[in-house]
Structures are given as structure tokens and as C-alpha cells.
Design a protein around this motif. Sequence first.
Motif, PDB file in Angstrom:
ATOM      1  N   LEU A  42      -5.025   5.407  -7.047  1.00 24.67           N
ATOM      2  CA  LEU A  42      -5.129   4.724  -5.754  1.00 24.67           C
ATOM      3  C   LEU A  42      -6.528   4.157  -5.570  1.00 24.67           C
ATOM      4  N   SER A  43      -6.595   2.944  -5.042  1.00 25.48           N
ATOM      5  CA  SER A  43      -7.882   2.383  -4.632  1.00 25.48           C
ATOM      6  C   SER A  43      -8.253   2.989  -3.274  1.00 25.48           C
ATOM      7  N   ARG A  44      -9.511   2.855  -2.923  1.00 22.85           N
ATOM      8  CA  ARG A  44      -9.913   3.355  -1.602  1.00 22.85           C
ATOM      9  C   ARG A  44      -9.128   2.638  -0.512  1.00 22.85           C
ATOM     10  N   HIS A  45      -8.930   1.350  -0.684  1.00 17.87           N
ATOM     11  CA  HIS A  45      -8.189   0.556   0.298  1.00 17.87           C
ATOM     12  C   HIS A  45      -6.772   1.108   0.479  1.00 17.87           C
ATOM     13  N   GLU A  46      -6.133   1.436  -0.638  1.00 13.55           N
ATOM     14  CA  GLU A  46      -4.760   1.975  -0.553  1.00 13.55           C
ATOM     15  C   GLU A  46      -4.747   3.343   0.130  1.00 13.55           C
ATOM     16  N   ALA A  47      -5.683   4.217  -0.260  1.00 13.91           N
ATOM     17  CA  ALA A  47      -5.705   5.559   0.331  1.00 13.91           C
ATOM     18  C   ALA A  47      -6.054   5.495   1.816  1.00 13.91           C
ATOM     19  N   GLU A  48      -6.997   4.639   2.165  1.00 10.87           N
ATOM     20  CA  GLU A  48      -7.373   4.505   3.579  1.00 10.87           C
ATOM     21  C   GLU A  48      -6.208   3.963   4.396  1.00 10.87           C
ATOM     22  N   GLY A  49      -5.517   2.984   3.845  1.00 11.58           N
ATOM     23  CA  GLY A  49      -4.387   2.404   4.563  1.00 11.58           C
ATOM     24  C   GLY A  49      -3.239   3.387   4.693  1.00 11.58           C
ATOM     25  N   PHE A  50      -2.982   4.113   3.621  1.00 11.95           N
ATOM     26  CA  PHE A  50      -1.870   5.063   3.633  1.00 11.95           C
ATOM     27  C   PHE A  50      -2.096   6.146   4.687  1.00 11.95           C
ATOM     28  N   TYR A  51      -3.329   6.607   4.817  1.00  7.28           N
ATOM     29  CA  TYR A  51      -3.641   7.687   5.767  1.00  7.28           C
ATOM     30  C   TYR A  51      -4.343   7.156   7.023  1.00  7.28           C
ATOM     31  N   ALA A  52      -4.113   5.888   7.360  1.00  4.62           N
ATOM     32  CA  ALA A  52      -4.794   5.274   8.513  1.00  4.62           C
ATOM     33  C   ALA A  52      -4.568   6.064   9.804  1.00  4.62           C
ATOM     34  N   VAL A  53      -3.416   6.707   9.927  1.00  2.00           N
ATOM     35  CA  VAL A  53      -3.114   7.472  11.140  1.00  2.00           C
ATOM     36  C   VAL A  53      -4.132   8.593  11.358  1.00  2.00           C
ATOM     37  N   HIS A  54      -4.803   9.012  10.282  1.00  2.00           N
ATOM     38  CA  HIS A  54      -5.786  10.098  10.386  1.00  2.00           C
ATOM     39  C   HIS A  54      -7.227   9.577  10.406  1.00  2.00           C
ATOM     40  N   SER A  55      -7.418   8.268  10.616  1.00  2.00           N
ATOM     41  CA  SER A  55      -8.751   7.678  10.415  1.00  2.00           C
ATOM     42  C   SER A  55      -9.814   8.216  11.358  1.00  2.00           C
ATOM     43  N   THR A  56      -9.410   8.780  12.495  1.00  2.00           N
ATOM     44  CA  THR A  56     -10.427   9.313  13.421  1.00  2.00           C
ATOM     45  C   THR A  56     -10.629  10.815  13.238  1.00  2.00           C
ATOM     46  N   ARG A  57      -9.903  11.421  12.323  1.00  2.00           N
ATOM     47  CA  ARG A  57     -10.003  12.871  12.155  1.00  2.00           C
ATOM     48  C   ARG A  57     -11.222  13.223  11.301  1.00  2.00           C
ATOM     49  N   PRO A  58     -11.809  14.404  11.528  1.00  2.00           N
ATOM     50  CA  PRO A  58     -13.034  14.772  10.798  1.00  2.00           C
ATOM     51  C   PRO A  58     -12.829  14.886   9.283  1.00  2.00           C
ATOM     52  N   PHE A  59     -11.601  15.139   8.849  1.00  2.00           N
ATOM     53  CA  PHE A  59     -11.345  15.333   7.418  1.00  2.00           C
ATOM     54  C   PHE A  59     -10.952  14.039   6.711  1.00  2.00           C
ATOM     55  N   TYR A  60     -10.996  12.902   7.408  1.00  2.00           N
ATOM     56  CA  TYR A  60     -10.485  11.647   6.836  1.00  2.00           C
ATOM     57  C   TYR A  60     -11.216  11.251   5.545  1.00  2.00           C
ATOM     58  N   ALA A  61     -12.558  11.284   5.570  1.00  2.00           N
ATOM     59  CA  ALA A  61     -13.319  10.862   4.380  1.00  2.00           C
ATOM     60  C   ALA A  61     -12.997  11.770   3.195  1.00  2.00           C
ATOM     61  N   GLU A  62     -12.921  13.068   3.468  1.00  2.00           N
ATOM     62  CA  GLU A  62     -12.590  14.030   2.416  1.00  2.00           C
ATOM     63  C   GLU A  62     -11.181  13.771   1.873  1.00  2.00           C
ATOM     64  N   LEU A  63     -10.260  13.449   2.778  1.00  2.00           N
ATOM     65  CA  LEU A  63      -8.872  13.180   2.381  1.00  2.00           C
ATOM     66  C   LEU A  63      -8.796  11.944   1.486  1.00  2.00           C
ATOM     67  N   VAL A  64      -9.478  10.872   1.894  1.00  2.00           N
ATOM     68  CA  VAL A  64      -9.462   9.635   1.099  1.00  2.00           C
ATOM     69  C   VAL A  64     -10.121   9.887  -0.259  1.00  2.00           C
ATOM     70  N   ASN A  65     -11.261  10.572  -0.259  1.00  2.00           N
ATOM     71  CA  ASN A  65     -11.933  10.879  -1.539  1.00  2.00           C
ATOM     72  C   ASN A  65     -11.025  11.673  -2.458  1.00  2.00           C
ATOM     73  N   SER A  66     -10.361  12.657  -1.901  1.00  2.00           N
ATOM     74  CA  SER A  66      -9.486  13.508  -2.704  1.00  2.00           C
ATOM     75  C   SER A  66      -8.320  12.706  -3.277  1.00  2.00           C
ATOM     76  N   MET A  67      -7.736  11.810  -2.471  1.00  6.38           N
ATOM     77  CA  MET A  67      -6.585  11.028  -2.941  1.00  6.38           C
ATOM     78  C   MET A  67      -6.966  10.017  -4.011  1.00  6.38           C
ATOM     79  N   CYS A  68      -8.273   9.668  -4.057  1.00  7.91           N
ATOM     80  CA  CYS A  68      -8.756   8.707  -5.061  1.00  7.91           C
ATOM     81  C   CYS A  68      -9.415   9.396  -6.253  1.00  7.91           C
TER      82      CYS A  68
END
Length: 142
Positions: A42-68
Motif C-alpha cells: 500500500l502507498s501512503r495515499h492508499e492507506a490514508e484514504g482507506f482509514y480516512a474515518v480515523h484521521s483525527t484519532r491519535p493512533f492514525y499516523a501509527e496505523l498508516v505507518n503500520s499498514m505501509c
Amino acid sequence: MSKERTFSIIKPDGVSRNLIGKIIARFESEGLFVVGAKMKQLSRHEAEGFYAVHSTRPFYAELVNSMCSGPVLLMVLEGENAILKNREIMGATNPADALDNTLRKLYALSIGENTVHGSDAPDTAQNEIAWFFAASELANNQ
Ligand code: GDP
């Protein structure tokens, strides 16, 4: 009961620990059919878009990093009540809360690296499948 399709991901922690076969075997043993599958980094763009619903949550950056952090296996599963059945097979988001013998109880490392994703409702299943799969990539084999 009705036949449904749901979207499933074996996350990087599951792929890197060589758990693909065990996880798919579990889905198959519970009556879910794999009707679409592909491995993808997954690209960062794909992971960020897929989990956009969580974009304001404190774990969002960690989640995107983990998915990529490595390749994932994207799948479409089909079967009776596939959405709920997959959620039951996966178990609670936090493995500490997951029931015995669920995939997350068996395999998850932490709430962040919890091995599998599964759609939580019919509308999200439809959107998530469409996000990653063209209709021509899905089998009509039943
Ligand atoms: P799911 O539908 O069970 O996957 O759970 P959610 O949609 O609520 O969260 C999406 C993903 O975000 C989860 O599978 C976790 O990997 C991650 N996540 C959720 N809550 C937390 C948290 O409190 N901390 C961390 N690090 N990750 C979380």
C-alpha cells in the motif's frame, strides 16, 4: 441468512510472519470462499484514504505507518452472512479483548498490529471492495 461479500486484509504483520495460509484455511473452514485476492504494497495515499474515518484519532499516523510497513494480502470473501461471520472469526480489535480461537487472539501482536481487517457493515464492505478491486477481478464461481 443471505450470501454476502466482505472485504478482508491480511495486514503486514500477518504476511511477514507467514500466516497467510493459516488465516485463509480458517476462512475456508468456516464456509467463506475467497472470490478475489491480490498482494499489494500500500502507498501512503492508499492507506490514508482507506482509514480516512480515523484521521483525527491519535493512533492514525501509527496505523498508516503500520499498514505501509510491508505487503498486505487484499481479499474478497463470500458466504452466508460473510460480513458478521468474518468479524466473529477475527475477534475484537484489541487482542486482549478477543475471544479464544479468534484470529486476533491467536495471532495479533497488539491493537495496532492486529493481523487482519474486515469490513464492519454492508456499505463499508461495498466501498472497500470497490476501493481495491475491479468487478473483472472477482470470481463468480458459486
Ligand atoms: P477494526 O474494525 O476492528 O479493525 O477496528 P477500527 O475500525 O476501530 O480500527 C481500525 C484499526 O485501527 C484497528 O484494526 C487497529 O489496527 C487500529 N486501532 C484502533 N484503535 C487503536 C488504538 O487505540 N491504538 C492503536 N495503536 N491502533 C488502533
